[in-house]
Structures are given as C-alpha cells and as structure tokens.
Scaffold this active site. Structure first.
Site, mmCIF file in Angstrom:
data_model
loop_
_atom_site.group_PDB
_atom_site.id
_atom_site.type_symbol
_atom_site.label_atom_id
_atom_site.label_comp_id
_atom_site.label_asym_id
_atom_site.label_seq_id
_atom_site.Cartn_x
_atom_site.Cartn_y
_atom_site.Cartn_z
ATOM 1 N N ARG A 67 0.634 -1.266 0.034
ATOM 2 C CA ARG A 67 0.012 0.038 0.083
ATOM 3 C C ARG A 67 1.140 1.120 -0.034
ATOM 4 N NH1 ARG A 67 -3.181 -3.255 3.650
ATOM 5 N NH2 ARG A 67 -2.462 -2.402 5.642
ATOM 6 N N LYS B 190 -18.221 17.357 -0.956
ATOM 7 C CA LYS B 190 -18.209 16.287 -2.065
ATOM 8 C C LYS B 190 -19.411 15.500 -2.408
ATOM 9 C CE LYS B 190 -15.146 11.945 -2.622
ATOM 10 N NZ LYS B 190 -13.866 11.770 -2.630
ATOM 11 N N GLU C 146 -19.087 14.229 2.541
ATOM 12 C CA GLU C 146 -19.508 13.482 1.456
ATOM 13 C C GLU C 146 -20.875 12.887 1.808
ATOM 14 O OE1 GLU C 146 -16.507 10.541 0.524
ATOM 15 O OE2 GLU C 146 -17.597 10.142 -1.272
HETATM 16 P P1 13P Z 1 -14.589 7.153 -6.042
HETATM 17 O O1 13P Z 1 -14.236 8.124 -6.721
HETATM 18 O O2 13P Z 1 -14.081 5.843 -6.347
HETATM 19 O O3 13P Z 1 -16.164 7.046 -5.718
HETATM 20 O O4 13P Z 1 -14.063 7.323 -4.499
HETATM 21 C C1 13P Z 1 -14.167 8.752 -3.946
HETATM 22 C C2 13P Z 1 -14.489 8.636 -2.498
HETATM 23 O O5 13P Z 1 -13.457 9.309 -1.864
HETATM 24 C C3 13P Z 1 -15.357 7.736 -1.822
HETATM 25 O O6 13P Z 1 -15.477 7.855 -0.541
#
Ligand code: 13P
Length: 338
Positions: free
Chosen positions: A46, A220, A178
C-alpha cells in the site's frame, strides 16, 4: 478555529484546473482493488503504490490535495520524507479520512446505514492537525431502493456529518462533507435527483443547526445519474443539467467549492460529466475528488511490479490532466487518444 487558515486551505483545494486525489481506501476496499490485479494487500505494498501516485512527476499541476488513510498519514516515501510533509512541500494539501465506516441503523431495513466515528473525534482531530492534515473527509452513504432511503436514514447521516464538520472547523481543519447517494440499483435518474435533493437539503440544514461555517466547508457530492441497473441510462448533458439543478437548489453560494466522487462511473464518464458541468458553469468551482476514476488504469498498469512503476505514473498523470481540463470545461474526447 483559524479562519484565515481554513479559507486558505479551502481555496487551495479547489484552485482553477486542480482537484483532489482520493487515496483513502479502507483496508477492506484496498484488499478488493489489489486482489483485482493480483497484488497482496500488505502495508508495504500500500505504501509503495500510494507513493507511486504521490510522486508522479508534474501531477501537482492538477492535484491540489490528497485524502489519506490514517495509515498513510503516518508513512514515509522511499526518500524518507513523511507523506504529509512530502505532499505539502510539493503544493498538495494533505487530507485525512476520519470516519470509521458504516453500520446498520437498528429497526430500519439493513440497506440503511449510518456512518460512525464521532467518539473521541476532537482528540483525533488535534493529532491529525499536528501530523499535517488540513482537511478531513467523512462519507455518509445513502442507498436508493424499494421504500428507501427513509427520512430517518437521511436525518441520522446529516447530523453525523454536521457534528464531524463542527469538530473539523474547531481544529482549523476544512471539512469535506461527503453525503454519497449510491448509483447501485435499477432506479431512474429522476429518483436519484429527488433523493440527492432531499439528502443535500437535510445536510445543509444540519450544518446550520451546528453552527458550521459554510464559507469553510467543501462539499463532496455524488452526481445525479441513472441507477447502474436502470434500463434508461441518461446521457452526459442530462447528468450535468440535473446535477447542477439540484446543487443550485440546495447548496449555499457561500461554499468555497464542490468536488465530485466518481462512485463507480467509468473513467471517461466521470471526466465527461465534470467537463459538461463546467461548460454550463455554477456559483462554485466544480472539480474532482476521484479515487477509482483517477486510479483504475494506474493500478492495473502497476500490478505490483517495479518495472511498471513509470508506466503506471504516466497513466495516472494522464487521467489527472484530463480531469484538470474537465475542471475548467476544456476537455475534449480526442485528447484521450494521445
Ligand atoms: P470514488 O471516486 O471511487 O467513488 O471514491 C471517492 C471517495 O472518496 C469515496 O469515498
């Protein structure tokens, strides 16, 4: 709460032509992604893979910040520099994922989740600030299905987002809130629009109730798209139009910027949708905060082999460039062929 620092951080995150790399995949998600290219999901792998992304030559021209996992925030690159210090030195704001994932909400259908991680958050925030994090992400998940989401699910997630956002600002860390409406399912784009609107309304009402400053918050957002199993898949123009309509109805103009997740869209769709929205224009800078849509090709190209390192960086740099153009409404599909 250092408002000048919060403003500076938020402005840097959504600087023209730049966006965010989401590299904060949890151990479980990382495991799945690495398995798909036959790489063991060890701490060292990772570290190597994420270091590959961060040190891609020139990528700081399009990447304004990186969302890190707790593990990565404490790791160093091959040059010995701690990742947050390396990123900051190279003009990329280090961020941190602070939520602890989702759990079922008792008495509700099992698809309805709420995000955990509020316990001890103020203490963690203070440590994250010391480690160099200047923004923090919290992901809430809203699933569309038969009779869901419930008001309770939307409300529970909005309140958790608001409490976390208040903790962030108190620690002079910009919250990247988000509330993700998942694209999985056979629902129509009309239904996605309705649910996204209800989710954003509840989220911004909760932020106000907790005295969160919208001037120092980044959203987000998920785009308004057709469910991935819906028989009618909306085109690029419709996605852009519906997404902007919902955002304009619900998001205060005082927000410094909106970034999007890719959510399982193809790389090209994620770029084309962002580009189309920027061609229309909005009251806020609109840019990307993609994980999969920035990393898919790079991860496949790398496949755990040192010999593929440079080619994987090239693939990542290409997607970053394409999305950097989309963030300005200047992307063209012909550019993908180069
Ligand atoms: P994705 O763009 O793969 O949806 O991931 C964004 C993200 O931060 C999800 O929490």
């Amino acid at each position: 709460m250092d408002k000048a620092l919060l403003s500076k951080t938020a402005a840097a995150m959504v600087a023209p032509g730049k966006g965010i790399l989401a590299a904060d995949e949890s151990a479980g998600t990382c495991e799945k992604r690495f398995q798909s290219v036959n790489v063991d999901c060890t701490e060292e792998n990772r570290r190597t893979y994420r270091g590959l992304l961060f040190t891609t030559p020139g990528v700081n021209q399009q990447i304004s910040g990186v969302i890190l996992h707790d593990e990565t925030l404490r790791q160093s690159g091959n040059d010995g520099a701690a990742f947050p210090a390396y990123l900051a030195k190279n003009g990329m704001v280090p961020g941190i994922k602070v939520d602890k994932g989702v759990v079922n909400i008792p008495l509700l259908p099992s698809a309805e989740k709420v995000t955990e991680g509020l316990d001890g958050l103020d203490k963690r925030m203070a440590e994250y600030f010391k480690l160099g994090a200047r923004f923090a992400k919290w992901r809430a998940v809203i699933t569309i299905g038969e009779g869901i989401p419930s008001h309770t699910c939307i409300y529970a997630n909005a309140h958790a987002l608001a409490r976390y956002a208040a903790s962030c600002q108190a620690a002079s860390i910009v919250p990247m809130i988000e509330p993700e409406v998942l694209l999985d399912g056979d629902h129509t784009i009309e239904r996605c629009e309705e649910v996204t609107e209800a989710t954003l309304r509840a989220t911004f009402a909760a932020l106000a109730a907790y005295n969160v400053s919208t001037e120092h918050t980044i959203l987000k957002a998920s785009m308004v798209v057709s469910g991935n199993k819906c028989s009618r898949q909306a085109g690029v123009a419709e996605v852009a139009e519906r997404t902007l309509r919902v955002l304009k109805r619900t998001v205060p103009a005082s927000l410094p910027g909106v970034v999007f997740l890719s959510g399982g869209q193809t790389d090209l769709d994620a770029t084309a949708h962002l580009d189309a929205m920027n061609r229309i224009g909005a009251p806020w800078p609109l840019t990307f905060s993609y994980s999969r849509a920035l990393q898919n090709t790079a991860l496949k190209t790398w496949s755990g082999k040192a010999a593929n390192y440079a080619a994987a960086q090239k693939a990542f740099a290409h997607r970053a460039r394409m999305n950097g153009l989309a963030a300005q409404g200047k992307w063209k599909s012909e550019l993908e062929k180069q």
